[in-house]
Write a protein that holds these residues in place. Structure first.
Motif, PDB file in Angstrom:
ATOM      1  N   PRO A  48      15.356  -6.746   7.478  1.00 38.96           N
ATOM      2  CA  PRO A  48      16.231  -7.748   8.100  1.00 38.96           C
ATOM      3  C   PRO A  48      17.610  -7.228   8.472  1.00 38.96           C
ATOM      4  O   PRO A  48      18.305  -7.842   9.274  1.00 38.96           O
ATOM      5  CB  PRO A  48      16.330  -8.846   7.035  1.00 38.96           C
ATOM      6  N   GLY A  49      18.024  -6.084   7.932  1.00 38.99           N
ATOM      7  CA  GLY A  49      19.335  -5.553   8.240  1.00 38.99           C
ATOM      8  C   GLY A  49      19.343  -4.368   9.192  1.00 38.99           C
ATOM      9  O   GLY A  49      20.397  -3.801   9.447  1.00 38.99           O
ATOM     10  N   LEU A  50      18.179  -4.004   9.734  1.00 45.70           N
ATOM     11  CA  LEU A  50      18.103  -2.824  10.596  1.00 45.70           C
ATOM     12  C   LEU A  50      18.362  -3.200  12.055  1.00 45.70           C
ATOM     13  O   LEU A  50      17.624  -3.989  12.647  1.00 45.70           O
ATOM     14  CB  LEU A  50      16.738  -2.150  10.469  1.00 45.70           C
ATOM     15  N   GLU A  51      19.393  -2.599  12.619  1.00 42.93           N
ATOM     16  CA  GLU A  51      19.764  -2.871  14.002  1.00 42.93           C
ATOM     17  C   GLU A  51      18.608  -2.565  14.958  1.00 42.93           C
ATOM     18  O   GLU A  51      17.982  -1.520  14.892  1.00 42.93           O
ATOM     19  CB  GLU A  51      20.970  -2.011  14.387  1.00 42.93           C
ATOM     20  N   GLY A  52      18.310  -3.526  15.829  1.00 40.84           N
ATOM     21  CA  GLY A  52      17.280  -3.342  16.844  1.00 40.84           C
ATOM     22  C   GLY A  52      15.856  -3.547  16.367  1.00 40.84           C
ATOM     23  O   GLY A  52      14.921  -3.445  17.159  1.00 40.84           O
ATOM     24  N   ALA A  53      15.662  -3.853  15.086  1.00 37.66           N
ATOM     25  CA  ALA A  53      14.314  -4.072  14.559  1.00 37.66           C
ATOM     26  C   ALA A  53      13.850  -5.485  14.894  1.00 37.66           C
ATOM     27  O   ALA A  53      14.471  -6.465  14.498  1.00 37.66           O
ATOM     28  CB  ALA A  53      14.286  -3.857  13.050  1.00 37.66           C
ATOM     29  N   VAL A  54      12.769  -5.589  15.650  1.00 37.67           N
ATOM     30  CA  VAL A  54      12.176  -6.890  15.960  1.00 37.67           C
ATOM     31  C   VAL A  54      11.302  -7.329  14.791  1.00 37.67           C
ATOM     32  O   VAL A  54      11.332  -8.487  14.377  1.00 37.67           O
ATOM     33  CB  VAL A  54      11.358  -6.824  17.269  1.00 37.67           C
ATOM     34  N   GLY A  55      10.524  -6.405  14.263  1.00 37.38           N
ATOM     35  CA  GLY A  55       9.680  -6.723  13.129  1.00 37.38           C
ATOM     36  C   GLY A  55       8.775  -5.572  12.766  1.00 37.38           C
ATOM     37  O   GLY A  55       8.757  -4.529  13.429  1.00 37.38           O
ATOM     38  N   LEU A  56       8.011  -5.793  11.696  1.00 35.56           N
ATOM     39  CA  LEU A  56       7.198  -4.732  11.120  1.00 35.56           C
ATOM     40  C   LEU A  56       5.963  -5.317  10.453  1.00 35.56           C
ATOM     41  O   LEU A  56       6.048  -6.311   9.743  1.00 35.56           O
ATOM     42  CB  LEU A  56       8.033  -4.011  10.062  1.00 35.56           C
ATOM     43  N   TRP A  57       4.835  -4.688  10.719  1.00 35.25           N
ATOM     44  CA  TRP A  57       3.652  -4.913   9.912  1.00 35.25           C
ATOM     45  C   TRP A  57       3.428  -3.656   9.083  1.00 35.25           C
ATOM     46  O   TRP A  57       3.430  -2.546   9.634  1.00 35.25           O
ATOM     47  CB  TRP A  57       2.393  -5.080  10.765  1.00 35.25           C
ATOM     48  N   LEU A  58       3.248  -3.802   7.784  1.00 38.78           N
ATOM     49  CA  LEU A  58       2.691  -2.724   6.983  1.00 38.78           C
ATOM     50  C   LEU A  58       1.205  -2.992   6.928  1.00 38.78           C
ATOM     51  O   LEU A  58       0.771  -4.143   6.902  1.00 38.78           O
ATOM     52  CB  LEU A  58       3.269  -2.723   5.571  1.00 38.78           C
ATOM     53  N   TRP A  59       0.414  -1.944   6.926  1.00 40.69           N
ATOM     54  CA  TRP A  59      -1.029  -2.118   6.868  1.00 40.69           C
ATOM     55  C   TRP A  59      -1.616  -1.081   5.920  1.00 40.69           C
ATOM     56  O   TRP A  59      -0.983  -0.064   5.624  1.00 40.69           O
ATOM     57  CB  TRP A  59      -1.649  -2.011   8.264  1.00 40.69           C
ATOM     58  N   THR A  60      -2.817  -1.351   5.443  1.00 39.16           N
ATOM     59  CA  THR A  60      -3.508  -0.394   4.596  1.00 39.16           C
ATOM     60  C   THR A  60      -5.015  -0.517   4.788  1.00 39.16           C
ATOM     61  O   THR A  60      -5.528  -1.598   5.061  1.00 39.16           O
ATOM     62  CB  THR A  60      -3.129  -0.562   3.113  1.00 39.16           C
ATOM     63  N   LYS A  61      -5.663   0.615   4.689  1.00 37.03           N
ATOM     64  CA  LYS A  61      -7.120   0.718   4.625  1.00 37.03           C
ATOM     65  C   LYS A  61      -7.404   1.535   3.371  1.00 37.03           C
ATOM     66  O   LYS A  61      -7.608   2.750   3.429  1.00 37.03           O
ATOM     67  CB  LYS A  61      -7.687   1.415   5.865  1.00 37.03           C
ATOM     68  N   PRO A  62      -7.386   0.876   2.205  1.00 40.23           N
ATOM     69  CA  PRO A  62      -7.444   1.614   0.939  1.00 40.23           C
ATOM     70  C   PRO A  62      -8.687   2.489   0.771  1.00 40.23           C
ATOM     71  O   PRO A  62      -8.585   3.583   0.216  1.00 40.23           O
ATOM     72  CB  PRO A  62      -7.379   0.536  -0.132  1.00 40.23           C
ATOM     73  N   LEU A  63      -9.835   2.041   1.235  1.00 41.15           N
ATOM     74  CA  LEU A  63     -11.045   2.839   1.066  1.00 41.15           C
ATOM     75  C   LEU A  63     -11.031   4.111   1.907  1.00 41.15           C
ATOM     76  O   LEU A  63     -11.765   5.062   1.625  1.00 41.15           O
ATOM     77  CB  LEU A  63     -12.287   2.012   1.376  1.00 41.15           C
ATOM     78  N   GLN A  64     -10.184   4.138   2.934  1.00 35.95           N
ATOM     79  CA  GLN A  64     -10.035   5.326   3.776  1.00 35.95           C
ATOM     80  C   GLN A  64      -8.792   6.138   3.405  1.00 35.95           C
ATOM     81  O   GLN A  64      -8.456   7.114   4.067  1.00 35.95           O
ATOM     82  CB  GLN A  64      -9.954   4.924   5.246  1.00 35.95           C
ATOM     83  N   LEU A  65      -8.093   5.708   2.340  1.00 36.83           N
ATOM     84  CA  LEU A  65      -6.862   6.361   1.873  1.00 36.83           C
ATOM     85  C   LEU A  65      -5.783   6.371   2.956  1.00 36.83           C
ATOM     86  O   LEU A  65      -4.965   7.273   3.026  1.00 36.83           O
ATOM     87  CB  LEU A  65      -7.134   7.791   1.393  1.00 36.83           C
ATOM     88  N   ARG A  66      -5.758   5.338   3.787  1.00 38.30           N
ATOM     89  CA  ARG A  66      -4.818   5.253   4.907  1.00 38.30           C
ATOM     90  C   ARG A  66      -3.888   4.058   4.740  1.00 38.30           C
ATOM     91  O   ARG A  66      -4.291   2.999   4.263  1.00 38.30           O
ATOM     92  CB  ARG A  66      -5.566   5.104   6.229  1.00 38.30           C
TER      93      ARG A  66
END
Length: 136
Positions: A48-66
């Motif tokens: 929320p404090g990063l200039e120019g950041a519209v938004g972010l998704w974090l994602w994970t595929k745990p079985l693929q170690l990604r």
């Protein structure tokens, strides 16, 4: 199967053109995946404090170690500022020898969350395609 994801809005409105960055980190060892994901969560808290950041998704595929992110920025300079941000640099240094990172970017005339996520999922599914390094 789509990756598990979570959205975090940033301070920027994203009403005009945007830059989208998709990162994909594949851990060399399963024991590193939780630490990598927690590191991503620590960056997410600052969003929320990063200039120019519209938004972010974090994602994970745990079985693929990604795991990784789909971040949306107002300008390339905003993304470059984040890449050079000391907390991000420290995390990248900590994990640089613990797996492989790939990143792709594209621009869009406007931010459409559904289309952005769908395009990111298509990119993430292309595991065998040659990768690009993160923007500098």
């Amino acid at each position: 199967m789509e990756p598990l994801k979570s959205w975090r809005p940033g301070p920027a409105g994203g009403r005009g053109p945007v830059l989208v960055s998709v990162t994909d980190f594949t851990c060399a060892h399963a024991s590193d995946l939780p630490r990598v994901y927690r590191a991503g969560l620590s960056l997410r808290r600052a969003w929320p404090g990063l200039e120019g950041a519209v938004g972010l998704w974090l994602w994970t595929k745990p079985l693929q170690l990604r795991s990784g992110s789909v971040s949306v920025w107002e300008t390339p300079d905003d993304l470059h500022r984040f890449v050079a941000w000391p907390p991000h640099v420290a995390i990248m240094r900590r994990f640089r020898d613990r797996g492989a990172v790939r990143a792709r970017t594209w621009t869009a005339d406007a931010f459409d969350p559904a289309e952005t996520w769908a395009r990111a999922v298509r990119l993430l599914a292309q595991a065998g395609e040659p990768s690009q390094t993160a923007p500098r």
